[in-house]
Write a protein that holds these residues in place. Structure first.
Motif, PDB file in Angstrom:
ATOM      1  N   VAL A 191      19.998  -3.005  33.918  1.00  0.00           N
ATOM      2  CA  VAL A 191      21.215  -2.901  34.934  1.00  0.00           C
ATOM      3  C   VAL A 191      22.291  -2.710  34.159  1.00  0.00           C
ATOM      4  CG1 VAL A 191      22.299  -4.380  36.710  1.00  0.00           C
ATOM      5  CG2 VAL A 191      19.802  -4.735  36.237  1.00  0.00           C
ATOM      6  N   LEU A 192      23.122  -1.662  34.482  1.00  0.00           N
ATOM      7  CA  LEU A 192      24.430  -1.054  33.967  1.00  0.00           C
ATOM      8  C   LEU A 192      25.531  -1.213  35.109  1.00  0.00           C
ATOM      9  CD1 LEU A 192      25.729  -0.140  31.525  1.00  0.00           C
ATOM     10  CD2 LEU A 192      25.366   2.295  32.578  1.00  0.00           C
ATOM     11  N   ASP A 193      26.582  -2.024  34.617  1.00  0.00           N
ATOM     12  CA  ASP A 193      27.604  -2.237  35.727  1.00  0.00           C
ATOM     13  C   ASP A 193      28.667  -1.160  35.538  1.00  0.00           C
ATOM     14  OD1 ASP A 193      29.652  -3.044  37.419  1.00  0.00           O
ATOM     15  OD2 ASP A 193      29.647  -5.177  36.605  1.00  0.00           O
ATOM     16  N   LEU A 194      29.021  -0.173  36.447  1.00  0.00           N
ATOM     17  CA  LEU A 194      29.954   0.692  35.946  1.00  0.00           C
ATOM     18  C   LEU A 194      31.350   0.339  36.861  1.00  0.00           C
ATOM     19  CD1 LEU A 194      27.669   4.029  36.829  1.00  0.00           C
ATOM     20  CD2 LEU A 194      28.516   3.132  34.731  1.00  0.00           C
ATOM     21  N   THR A 195      31.307  -0.730  37.213  1.00  0.00           N
ATOM     22  CA  THR A 195      32.664  -1.308  37.812  1.00  0.00           C
ATOM     23  C   THR A 195      33.605  -1.766  36.442  1.00  0.00           C
ATOM     24  OG1 THR A 195      32.083  -3.463  38.549  1.00  0.00           O
ATOM     25  CG2 THR A 195      31.545  -1.722  40.068  1.00  0.00           C
ATOM     26  N   CYS A 196      33.176  -1.826  35.611  1.00  0.00           N
ATOM     27  CA  CYS A 196      34.006  -2.487  34.550  1.00  0.00           C
ATOM     28  C   CYS A 196      34.580  -1.580  33.750  1.00  0.00           C
ATOM     29  CB  CYS A 196      32.914  -3.147  33.421  1.00  0.00           C
ATOM     30  SG  CYS A 196      31.827  -4.390  34.108  1.00  0.00           S
ATOM     31  N   THR A 200      29.012  -1.859  31.241  1.00  0.00           N
ATOM     32  CA  THR A 200      28.439  -2.985  30.561  1.00  0.00           C
ATOM     33  C   THR A 200      27.033  -3.291  31.140  1.00  0.00           C
ATOM     34  OG1 THR A 200      30.624  -3.998  30.618  1.00  0.00           O
ATOM     35  CG2 THR A 200      28.649  -5.382  30.369  1.00  0.00           C
ATOM     36  N   VAL A 201      25.961  -3.415  30.204  1.00  0.00           N
ATOM     37  CA  VAL A 201      24.691  -3.900  30.580  1.00  0.00           C
ATOM     38  C   VAL A 201      24.815  -5.239  31.009  1.00  0.00           C
ATOM     39  CG1 VAL A 201      22.287  -3.969  29.651  1.00  0.00           C
ATOM     40  CG2 VAL A 201      23.443  -2.015  28.846  1.00  0.00           C
ATOM     41  N   LEU A 202      24.113  -5.646  32.174  1.00  0.00           N
ATOM     42  CA  LEU A 202      24.282  -6.808  32.632  1.00  0.00           C
ATOM     43  C   LEU A 202      22.785  -7.449  32.143  1.00  0.00           C
ATOM     44  CD1 LEU A 202      25.449  -6.527  36.208  1.00  0.00           C
ATOM     45  CD2 LEU A 202      26.896  -6.934  33.990  1.00  0.00           C
ATOM     46  N   VAL A 219      29.100   1.326  25.286  1.00  0.00           N
ATOM     47  CA  VAL A 219      28.564   0.587  26.380  1.00  0.00           C
ATOM     48  C   VAL A 219      28.539  -0.759  25.825  1.00  0.00           C
ATOM     49  CG1 VAL A 219      26.299   0.097  27.485  1.00  0.00           C
ATOM     50  CG2 VAL A 219      26.963   2.582  27.025  1.00  0.00           C
ATOM     51  N   ALA A 220      28.676  -1.629  26.508  1.00  0.00           N
ATOM     52  CA  ALA A 220      28.949  -2.906  26.211  1.00  0.00           C
ATOM     53  C   ALA A 220      27.569  -3.712  26.776  1.00  0.00           C
ATOM     54  CB  ALA A 220      30.133  -3.841  26.826  1.00  0.00           C
ATOM     55  N   VAL A 221      27.153  -4.981  25.948  1.00  0.00           N
ATOM     56  CA  VAL A 221      26.264  -5.688  26.657  1.00  0.00           C
ATOM     57  C   VAL A 221      26.721  -7.117  26.827  1.00  0.00           C
ATOM     58  CG1 VAL A 221      23.816  -6.566  25.909  1.00  0.00           C
ATOM     59  CG2 VAL A 221      24.484  -4.328  25.229  1.00  0.00           C
TER      60      VAL A 221
END
Length: 340
Positions: A191-196, A200-202, A219-221
């Motif tokens: 799951v990758l959040d593109l709103t940050c 960021t991998v959630l 890419v952050a985790v």
């Protein structure tokens, strides 16, 4: 039992599913009811993502807290526009590279998507599954399908229709199971959040983080220790994916064998998951030898946990996998399955 809804099951080819059976499952979804169906990751428990009453049935059937959002499955990127409000260049690049496949993108939700799908959050997770049965079902229903894993909340995720049937059997669950054979990836989607500001991998999952970095660069985790608030992604509960037995991670095979011998001598029922079968096994130890490569290990993980769970063990000892990033998703699942 009086009043118990039977679990119905339709068996279809995993590569060329019968259109008539797919149409029956699609009609079930359009009628507001639940369909368990295979994806390449795990089996999902699906409902019409635009129908609030159908979404409520998912939460009730699973015993899932409503603070835990659902992922929406679509047939292609154009169908994603029915649930997401924006589609940045990063989403286009990732969809081009990895869809269909085990990647969920978190994007701002459209206002017509029921808030129950996102647990009240302003963004929704969406993905295009790679399994031919899942894609045929979504196309036939012509609906975005909200689908968490098709198991009771916090239990081991199902990778076969049998796992689903056992999980919901004996419960008053009106579920149609579409049996399309075993899941191949075996771990839930990344799951990758593109709103940050930085993607960021959630949730770690079936697509390695290194592959995402090849497309996006940075890419952050997320490191999350959830409290009581809504979680930003499914699969983040502290205890999750858990068998009934007390699961303990053990640093290496020698320590595992010694601990298994001690527990067996005390009269306990003990199972173990190891990457290499030890030379001398204690008598009575139920053993699953796991692959030595991370994707293959992930593909077998839930099936092995289900098989050992069938034995009604007291203790399940798991040899900890290697610490490198390729094993991160497997580590995540085992850590959440472990008894605190």
């Amino acid at each position: 039992m009086h009043g118990m809804s039977p679990i119905r099951r339709l068996t279809v080819s995993p590569v060329d599913p019968d259109p008539a059976l797919i149409a029956e499952a699609a009609a079930t979804l359009r009628g507001g009811r639940l369909v368990a169906f295979p994806t390449e990751t795990v089996y999902g428990l699906g409902a019409n993502a635009l129908d609030e009453a159908a979404i409520a049935r998912i939460y009730a059937a699973k015993g899932r807290p409503e603070s835990n959002p659902l992922i929406v499955h679509v047939a292609d990127a154009s169908m994603a526009a029915r649930v997401v409000a924006s589609w940045p260049a990063s989403a286009e690049a990732l969809a081009e590279a990895f869809w269909p496949g085990p990647l969920t993108l978190v994007l701002p939700r459209r206002p017509e998507l029921p808030l129950a799908v996102t647990a009240g959050l302003p963004a929704v997770g969406v993905r295009v599954p790679a399994h031919p049965v899942a894609r045929a079902l979504i196309r036939a229903a012509d609906l975005p399908i909200a689908a968490p894993s098709a198991n009771m909340y916090m239990g081991v995720s199902p990778t076969t229709a049998d796992h689903v049937a056992k999980g919901f059997g004996g419960r008053d669950a009106d579920v149609l199971i579409l049996d399309g054979g075993p899941a191949t990836v075996g771990l839930e989607s990344t799951v990758l959040d593109l709103t940050c500001p930085v993607p960021t991998v959630l949730r770690l999952g079936g697509l390695p983080v290194a592959r995402l970095r090849e497309v996006l660069g940075e890419v952050a985790v997320l490191a999350i220790e959830p409290g009581t608030a809504s979680l930003p992604s499914p699969g983040l509960a502290r205890r999750h994916y858990a068998p009934r037995a007390r699961l303990v991670l053990v640093p290496d095979g020698d320590i595992l064998v010694a601990e298994a011998a001690r527990l067996l001598a005390a009269g306990a029922r003990v199972g173990a998951m190891v990457r290499h079968a030890p030379m001398a096994l204690p008598v009575g130890l139920a053993l699953e030898v796991m692959p030595g490569e991370p994707a293959a290990y992930g593909a077998k993980l839930y099936a092995a946990l289900h098989a050992l769970d069938e034995l009604r063990l007291d203790h399940l000892l798991v040899e900890a996998p290697p610490a490198d990033e390729a094993w991160a998703a497997v580590h995540d699942r085992l850590r959440r399955a472990a008894t605190p």
